[in-house]
Scaffold this motif. Structure first.
Motif, PDB file in Angstrom:
ATOM      1  N   ASN A 109      74.000 -39.127  -1.113  1.00  0.00           N
ATOM      2  CA  ASN A 109      74.782 -38.820  -2.309  1.00  0.00           C
ATOM      3  C   ASN A 109      76.279 -38.856  -2.030  1.00  0.00           C
ATOM      4  O   ASN A 109      77.062 -39.411  -2.812  1.00  0.00           O
ATOM      5  N   ALA A 110      76.692 -38.244  -0.919  1.00  0.00           N
ATOM      6  CA  ALA A 110      78.111 -38.188  -0.599  1.00  0.00           C
ATOM      7  C   ALA A 110      78.667 -39.564  -0.276  1.00  0.00           C
ATOM      8  O   ALA A 110      79.843 -39.854  -0.562  1.00  0.00           O
ATOM      9  N   TYR A 111      77.851 -40.423   0.302  1.00  0.00           N
ATOM     10  CA  TYR A 111      78.296 -41.791   0.587  1.00  0.00           C
ATOM     11  C   TYR A 111      78.576 -42.550  -0.705  1.00  0.00           C
ATOM     12  O   TYR A 111      79.564 -43.283  -0.814  1.00  0.00           O
ATOM     13  N   ALA A 112      77.709 -42.358  -1.693  1.00  0.00           N
ATOM     14  CA  ALA A 112      77.921 -43.023  -2.982  1.00  0.00           C
ATOM     15  C   ALA A 112      79.112 -42.435  -3.736  1.00  0.00           C
ATOM     16  O   ALA A 112      79.882 -43.160  -4.371  1.00  0.00           O
ATOM     17  N   ILE A 113      79.280 -41.120  -3.649  1.00  0.00           N
ATOM     18  CA  ILE A 113      80.349 -40.473  -4.409  1.00  0.00           C
ATOM     19  C   ILE A 113      81.688 -40.559  -3.685  1.00  0.00           C
ATOM     20  O   ILE A 113      82.722 -40.907  -4.275  1.00  0.00           O
ATOM     21  N   THR A 172      75.989 -32.137  -0.777  1.00  0.00           N
ATOM     22  CA  THR A 172      76.668 -33.248  -1.451  1.00  0.00           C
ATOM     23  C   THR A 172      78.087 -32.871  -1.829  1.00  0.00           C
ATOM     24  O   THR A 172      79.023 -33.670  -1.656  1.00  0.00           O
ATOM     25  N   TYR A 173      78.256 -31.664  -2.340  1.00  0.00           N
ATOM     26  CA  TYR A 173      79.598 -31.202  -2.703  1.00  0.00           C
ATOM     27  C   TYR A 173      80.511 -31.160  -1.479  1.00  0.00           C
ATOM     28  O   TYR A 173      81.678 -31.575  -1.541  1.00  0.00           O
ATOM     29  N   LEU A 174      79.997 -30.711  -0.359  1.00  0.00           N
ATOM     30  CA  LEU A 174      80.815 -30.599   0.848  1.00  0.00           C
ATOM     31  C   LEU A 174      81.102 -31.972   1.456  1.00  0.00           C
ATOM     32  O   LEU A 174      82.259 -32.303   1.768  1.00  0.00           O
ATOM     33  N   LEU A 175      80.070 -32.788   1.625  1.00  0.00           N
ATOM     34  CA  LEU A 175      80.253 -34.061   2.302  1.00  0.00           C
ATOM     35  C   LEU A 175      81.016 -35.075   1.459  1.00  0.00           C
ATOM     36  O   LEU A 175      81.695 -35.957   2.001  1.00  0.00           O
ATOM     37  N   SER A 176      80.913 -34.980   0.137  1.00  0.00           N
ATOM     38  CA  SER A 176      81.648 -35.925  -0.698  1.00  0.00           C
ATOM     39  C   SER A 176      83.148 -35.750  -0.539  1.00  0.00           C
ATOM     40  O   SER A 176      83.907 -36.728  -0.542  1.00  0.00           O
ATOM     41  N   VAL A 178      84.506 -34.629   2.250  1.00  0.00           N
ATOM     42  CA  VAL A 178      84.793 -35.100   3.602  1.00  0.00           C
ATOM     43  C   VAL A 178      84.832 -36.622   3.647  1.00  0.00           C
ATOM     44  O   VAL A 178      85.761 -37.225   4.201  1.00  0.00           O
ATOM     45  N   TYR A 179      83.848 -37.273   3.040  1.00  0.00           N
ATOM     46  CA  TYR A 179      83.794 -38.727   3.059  1.00  0.00           C
ATOM     47  C   TYR A 179      84.889 -39.348   2.193  1.00  0.00           C
ATOM     48  O   TYR A 179      85.241 -40.519   2.388  1.00  0.00           O
ATOM     49  N   GLY A 180      85.395 -38.584   1.223  1.00  0.00           N
ATOM     50  CA  GLY A 180      86.479 -39.105   0.399  1.00  0.00           C
ATOM     51  C   GLY A 180      87.760 -39.329   1.173  1.00  0.00           C
ATOM     52  O   GLY A 180      88.612 -40.126   0.766  1.00  0.00           O
ATOM     53  N   THR A 181      87.926 -38.646   2.306  1.00  0.00           N
ATOM     54  CA  THR A 181      89.118 -38.808   3.153  1.00  0.00           C
ATOM     55  C   THR A 181      88.821 -39.679   4.375  1.00  0.00           C
ATOM     56  O   THR A 181      89.626 -39.698   5.306  1.00  0.00           O
ATOM     57  N   PHE A 182      87.676 -40.363   4.373  1.00  0.00           N
ATOM     58  CA  PHE A 182      87.316 -41.200   5.515  1.00  0.00           C
ATOM     59  C   PHE A 182      88.294 -42.368   5.625  1.00  0.00           C
ATOM     60  O   PHE A 182      88.643 -42.987   4.617  1.00  0.00           O
ATOM     61  N   PRO A 183      88.784 -42.708   6.833  1.00  0.00           N
ATOM     62  CA  PRO A 183      89.764 -43.799   6.984  1.00  0.00           C
ATOM     63  C   PRO A 183      89.221 -45.135   6.474  1.00  0.00           C
ATOM     64  O   PRO A 183      88.161 -45.604   6.928  1.00  0.00           O
TER      65      PRO A 183
END
Length: 293
Positions: A109-113, A172-176, A178-183
């Motif tokens: 979920n977090a990867y998609a969001i 999902t709330y936490l990882l989204s 985190v992944y939103g700031t992925f380089p």
């Protein structure tokens, strides 16, 4: 400041830094930490010493006195009366599967969001946040009716499904975020090398975020282990009960004495304590990796 010794070498003296004096706020913080530590340690101490007393020893010496002799009757009585190995296996089975399933769903979920940038991602994250603050009592009747219809009531898989959804909402709330700031440079480099989105997820993103995922797995396991209301509602048969439910049901028995009650609390606490001590380094590395870029 420099001096010349007897053979002509120049030696530099580095002045020692003065130790900073503790302020009033530091002492207040230290005092608060000691008070909190005592508030946590004292109940555990009482449970520990009263678990190894006989009822007569407890009646004569009270809850604060050390046992005159080690007595294992309370532990043996609780172990046999609730079939503790079976309850222990139920808790491990439910908590372990929930931790694994919830993390996998949260990552997808977090990867998609967070990285896929789906439309309306902000509102989707808000919905996941609202799912975390929804009280469990509001879910009991609809879930009870649903699992009754599909034939999963009084089945451990009903609790596994419920907690997987609940824990993955938080994950999902936490990882989204985190992944939103992925380089983006790393993702673009992997795409230029011909990696598909699936390959980027499992070969690039998951290995880099492994410390964070390890922390989430540990928390999901402990949170699910300590859950009481939903397992009490959906696991009514004795063979499917978890450790917290077995402890609560047995403590409601009028034939219970204080030593057996203390033994039940001790046996219910030891598995999570051992699990935490085993994965303490993993938890510390995960928190440190999340705090330091």
């Amino acid at each position: 400041m420099a001096t010349i010794d007897s053979i002509g070498r120049t030696t530099k003296f580095v002045p020692r830094k003065k130790k900073s004096k503790r302020t009033v706020a530091d002492w207040l913080l230290l005092t608060g930490a000691i008070v909190v530590g005592l508030a946590i340690a004292v109940p555990f101490y009482l449970i520990l010493i009263n678990s190894f007393k006989s009822p007569s020893d407890y009646a004569s010496g009270g809850p604060l006195q050390w046992p005159a002799a080690l007595n294992f009757d309370g532990i043996i009585n609780f172990w046999n009366r609730v079939a503790f190995p079976q309850k222990l296996w139920n808790s491990f089975f439910i908590s372990g599967l929930v931790a694994i399933f919830a993390v996998v769903i949260s990552v997808l979920n977090a990867y998609a969001i967070g990285i896929g940038r789906v439309r309306g991602r902000t509102w989707i994250v808000v919905l996941f946040l609202l799912a975390n603050v929804l009280p469990q009592e509001a879910l009991l009747y609809p879930l009870y009716f649903m699992f009754k219809q599909v034939g999963l009531y009084d089945n451990v898989w009903s609790v596994i499904i419920i907690f997987t959804v609940i824990q993955s909402a938080f994950g999902t709330y936490l990882l989204s975020s985190v992944y939103g700031t992925f380089p983006k440079e790393i993702l673009e480099a992997a795409a230029l090398d011909g990696a598909s989105r699936w390959t980027i997820l499992w070969r690039v993103i998951v290995p880099i975020s492994r410390p964070t995922l390890a922390v989430i797995v540990i928390f999901f396991f402990i949170w699910t282990w300590n859950e009481f209301l939903i397992p009490l509602t959906f696991l009514v048969s004795n063979a499917n009960q978890t450790v917290p439910v077995a402890i609560a049901v047995l403590q409601g028995d009028r034939l219970m004495d204080v030593t057996t009650t203390s033994a039940s609390a001790l046996l219910g606490l030891i598995p999570t304590l051992v699990f935490f001590l085993i994965f303490q380094r993993t938890l510390t590395r995960g928190i440190t990796a999340g705090a330091v870029k």
